[in-house]
Design a protein around this motif. Sequence first.
Motif, short mmCIF file in Angstrom:
data_model
loop_
_atom_site.label_atom_id
_atom_site.label_comp_id
_atom_site.label_asym_id
_atom_site.label_seq_id
_atom_site.Cartn_x
_atom_site.Cartn_y
_atom_site.Cartn_z
N ILE A 1 7.41 15.23 -7.66
CA ILE A 1 5.96 15.11 -7.46
C ILE A 1 5.47 13.77 -8.00
CG2 ILE A 1 3.72 15.99 -8.26
CD1 ILE A 1 4.93 18.81 -8.03
N GLY A 2 6.08 13.30 -9.08
CA GLY A 2 5.68 12.03 -9.68
C GLY A 2 6.10 10.80 -8.90
N GLY A 3 6.82 10.97 -7.80
CA GLY A 3 7.14 9.83 -6.95
C GLY A 3 8.59 9.41 -6.92
N GLN B 1 6.66 12.01 0.82
CA GLN B 1 7.58 10.97 0.36
C GLN B 1 8.49 10.50 1.49
OE1 GLN B 1 9.89 12.14 -3.00
NE2 GLN B 1 8.33 11.55 -4.47
N THR B 2 8.99 11.45 2.26
CA THR B 2 9.87 11.10 3.39
C THR B 2 9.13 10.22 4.38
OG1 THR B 2 11.06 13.19 3.14
CG2 THR B 2 11.32 12.03 5.23
N TRP B 3 7.88 10.56 4.67
CA TRP B 3 7.10 9.78 5.62
C TRP B 3 6.81 8.39 5.07
CZ3 TRP B 3 2.10 7.71 5.43
CH2 TRP B 3 1.61 7.24 6.66
N LEU C 1 0.82 -1.21 0.00
CA LEU C 1 0.00 0.00 0.00
C LEU C 1 0.85 1.26 0.00
CD1 LEU C 1 -2.86 -1.01 2.50
CD2 LEU C 1 -3.01 -0.78 0.01
N THR C 2 1.95 1.22 0.75
CA THR C 2 2.86 2.36 0.79
C THR C 2 3.49 2.60 -0.58
OG1 THR C 2 3.35 1.96 3.13
CG2 THR C 2 4.90 3.34 1.90
N ALA C 3 3.90 1.51 -1.25
CA ALA C 3 4.48 1.63 -2.58
C ALA C 3 3.46 2.17 -3.58
CB ALA C 3 5.00 0.27 -3.05
N LEU C 4 2.21 1.73 -3.47
CA LEU C 4 1.16 2.22 -4.35
C LEU C 4 0.91 3.71 -4.13
CD1 LEU C 4 -1.44 -0.70 -4.26
CD2 LEU C 4 -0.17 0.10 -6.25
N ALA C 5 0.95 4.14 -2.87
CA ALA C 5 0.74 5.55 -2.56
C ALA C 5 1.85 6.40 -3.17
CB ALA C 5 0.69 5.76 -1.05
N GLN C 6 3.10 5.90 -3.10
CA GLN C 6 4.22 6.64 -3.68
C GLN C 6 4.11 6.71 -5.20
OE1 GLN C 6 7.49 4.46 -1.61
NE2 GLN C 6 8.27 6.50 -1.19
N GLN C 7 3.62 5.64 -5.81
CA GLN C 7 3.56 5.58 -7.26
C GLN C 7 2.37 6.33 -7.83
OE1 GLN C 7 3.50 1.63 -8.87
NE2 GLN C 7 3.55 2.32 -11.00
N ALA D 1 6.73 21.04 -1.65
CA ALA D 1 7.14 20.84 -0.26
C ALA D 1 6.27 19.77 0.41
CB ALA D 1 7.05 22.16 0.52
N LEU D 2 4.97 19.81 0.13
CA LEU D 2 4.05 18.82 0.69
C LEU D 2 4.39 17.42 0.20
CD1 LEU D 2 1.47 18.25 2.34
CD2 LEU D 2 0.15 18.66 0.25
N VAL D 3 4.72 17.30 -1.09
CA VAL D 3 5.05 16.00 -1.66
C VAL D 3 6.34 15.45 -1.06
CG1 VAL D 3 5.81 14.85 -3.77
CG2 VAL D 3 3.81 16.33 -3.82
N VAL D 4 7.34 16.30 -0.89
CA VAL D 4 8.61 15.84 -0.31
C VAL D 4 8.41 15.33 1.11
CG1 VAL D 4 10.89 16.59 0.46
CG2 VAL D 4 10.04 17.31 -1.77
#
Length: 340
Positions: free
Chosen positions: A275-277, A330-332, A28-34, A324-327
């Motif tokens: 932004i694209g992951g 992504q870190t989280w 699920l985490t990988a899907l969220a990033q992608q 900034a929100l995406v970074v």
Amino acid sequence: MTATRTETTVAGPLADDEPLGASRGERLTALAQQHGALVALLALSAVASVGFDSFLTGDNLENMAVSSAFLAVVALGMTFVIVTGGIDLSVGSLFALGGVLAAWGSQYGTLVALALPLAVCGLIGLVNGLLIARARLAPFIVTLAAMLLARGVLLAVTDEGSTTYLVDESAFFARLGQEKLLGVGLPVWITALLFVAGAVVLRRTRFGQYVYAVGGNEDAAALMGAPVARTKVAVYTLSGLCAGFAGALNAAWLVSGVTILGSGMELEAIAAVVIGGTLLSGGFGFISGSLVGVLLLKVIQNVINQIGSLDSAYQQVVSGGFLALVVVAQTWLGRRRRMV
């Protein structure tokens, strides 16, 4: 245990490449990033289509698609660089230089108009790669110097920017930017083909695995036999080629080599890729995600233009805040993925 984890990162950058033993939380985490950027793009587009009658019109969609094509080609090359853990600040200047060289070369035919910017910008990318990979200099410093160099060459070619080279509208080269296929501009089709090729190279070739390996763990990649230096040289050369070609395509569209273009494009390209992951730390990223990132930035800009009452500066404010929100997200997500 460490070696096993490195192999998972290298061989499984995408959600559908996760090992069979991956937990549900990790998938699920990988899907969220992608797919997080895609969800945001669809949601924003749905809201814009309801709020603005002109958003879904053919002219508006085509304008967004064509204007996205040039940034997307630059972002394509940037994706390979960032996946290796690098950065390329020269692409904006190379984009402008490529456009000017293509416009100047168009008087000698389409072949020269395309080959000249590819040769010059590819050579600058090659030098970047050699200095970074062989001399072990910092990518930030090397590409910053290349950015200044390319801009200086541009000014020299155009007499300090006072000369604008025009493209003959009847020439075949101009048709690359002006013609349409099935109602869609040729730059969009060319960009789509390049992204398909880029996705195949990154996901289905040995070189693509080397790119992920270098970004995931350079030392481990070297121990596995990956040609680390050659891979770095290749991705920076590719980035230069993409920037030069995007500039040439833009010159064909504008039928001129505009000297003031490209300022800040390197930051837009980096923003779109992230932004694209794709992780700025390297080892994880998607070609398709970079395309979605470009489209999302363009939709944000278009929505602000549709509002009409907002200054164009708000485009930068919104884009910067979104990045900034995406970074942060992504870190989280990256930390969560390592914990599950």
